[in-house]
Design an enzyme around this catalytic site. Structure first.
Site, PDB file in Angstrom:
ATOM      1  N   CYS A 116       3.037   5.491  -1.206  1.00  0.00           N
ATOM      2  CA  CYS A 116       2.256   4.505  -1.966  1.00  0.00           C
ATOM      3  C   CYS A 116       3.188   3.800  -2.966  1.00  0.00           C
ATOM      4  CB  CYS A 116       1.082   5.227  -2.622  1.00  0.00           C
ATOM      5  SG  CYS A 116      -0.036   4.251  -3.638  1.00  0.00           S
ATOM      6  N   ASP A 163      -4.643  -0.254   7.112  1.00  0.00           N
ATOM      7  CA  ASP A 163      -4.417  -0.354   5.671  1.00  0.00           C
ATOM      8  C   ASP A 163      -4.723  -1.763   5.164  1.00  0.00           C
ATOM      9  OD1 ASP A 163      -3.446  -0.327   3.077  1.00  0.00           O
ATOM     10  OD2 ASP A 163      -1.604   0.744   3.583  1.00  0.00           O
ATOM     11  N   HIS A 190      -4.314   3.498   4.606  1.00  0.00           N
ATOM     12  CA  HIS A 190      -3.438   3.780   3.476  1.00  0.00           C
ATOM     13  C   HIS A 190      -3.660   5.226   3.013  1.00  0.00           C
ATOM     14  CE1 HIS A 190      -0.883   2.327   0.170  1.00  0.00           C
ATOM     15  NE2 HIS A 190      -1.547   3.194  -0.577  1.00  0.00           N
TER      16      HIS A 190
END
Length: 221
Positions: A116, A163, A190
Site C-alpha cells: 500500500c 483495485d 487492493h
C-alpha cells in the site's frame, strides 16, 4: 522478535519491530501500510524471519505520532492517509528507511518489501536509496506518477485487477515505462495480501509471496 529504537541520520529515533532468526541469510526491510506497524505488519515480518531473513519493520509514523496502530475501518483509513500523505514528509520517511536498510545490512544483503503506502515507498527506496539488493512493491498507489525515476536494483511489482485505487491504466503505464521490470496483476482487490482485511485473497497472496521469496533468494541469500 520485539520492539526497539533506531536512530536516523538527523538524530530522530523511531520504533523498529524486528524478527531475527538464529542464522540470518540476509536482511529484509518491511515497509508498512498506512495503518502503521500493526499486527499484520508484525506478522509479515515474522513470516520473512521464518524464511531465514532478519526482518525489520520501521515505524515511519513516529515522526508525527508515536506507536500508531490503526484498524482497517473508515476511521483508520482516514487517519492513515492523513499521517502518510499530510503529516509525514517523504524525505523524512526515506531518511528513516535508509537507517533501517543500513541496520538490516548488518545481516548481509538487503531486500525491501512494502504494501500500500509501503508499496509506493518501496518504489522510491529502489530508486533513491543505497544498499538495497532488490525490492518487491505491493499495490503502491502513486507509482504511476513517479516514473521519471529509475530503480537501481532488481524490482518486482504486484497489483490487483479489482483495485479501484490503482486503475489498470496506471499499471499499463508502469509496464510501458519499465519494460525490464516484472509487473504482476492478480485477480484480487487492493490489500489482497492482508488476511486482516475483507479484500484478502489467499491464492494471490501466496503467489505474490512465492515470487517475492524467489527474488530474495536470488539477490539477498
Amino acid at each position: 522478535m520485539g520492539q526497539r529504537q533506531l536512530r536516523a541520520a538527523d538524530g530522530h529515533t523511531f520504533g523498529l519491530y524486528e524478527a531475527v532468526p538464529d542464522e540470518p541469510r540476509g536482511g529484509v526491510v518491511v515497509i508498512q501500510e498506512i495503518f502503521g506497524v500493526n499486527a499484520h505488519i508484525r506478522e509479515v515480518a515474522d513470516g520473512y524471519a521464518a524464511e531465514g531473513y532478519a526482518a525489520l519493520a520501521p515505524a515511519l509514523f513516529d515522526r508525527v505520532e508515536r506507536d500508531v496502530e490503526l484498524g482497517y475501518d473508515a476511521a483508520g483509513m482516514s487517519r492513515g492517509r492523513e499521517l502518510a500523505f499530510a503529516g509525514l514528509s517523504r524525505d523524512d520517511a526515506l531518511r528513516d528507511l535508509q537507517a533501517a536498510v543500513e541496520e538490516a545490512g548488518k545481516y548481509g544483503r538487503v531486500g525491501v518489501v512494502g504494501y500500500c503506502y509501503g508499496g509506493l515507498m518501496t518504489w522510491l527506496v529502489a530508486c533513491q536509496l543505497v544498499g538495497i539488493a532488490c525490492a518487491s512493491a505491493y499495490y503502491g498507489g502513486g507509482i504511476a506518477n513517479e516514473l521519471a525515476q529509475t530503480p537501481t536494483c532488481p524490482l518486482i511489482m504486484h497489483f490487483g485487477e479489482l483495485d479501484a485505487h490503482i486503475p489498470l491504466t496506471d499499471v499499463e503505464r508502469i509496464r510501458e515505462a519499465l519494460p525490464g521490470t516484472q509487473v504482476h496483476v492478480y485477480p484480487a482487490d487492493h490489500g489482497f495480501n492482508c488476511d486482516h482485511r475483507a479484500s484478502y485473497h489467499a491464492a494471490s497472496a501466496e503467489t505474490a509471496r512465492t515470487r517475492t521469496l524467489a527474488l530474495f533468494g536470488e539477490h539477498v541469500g
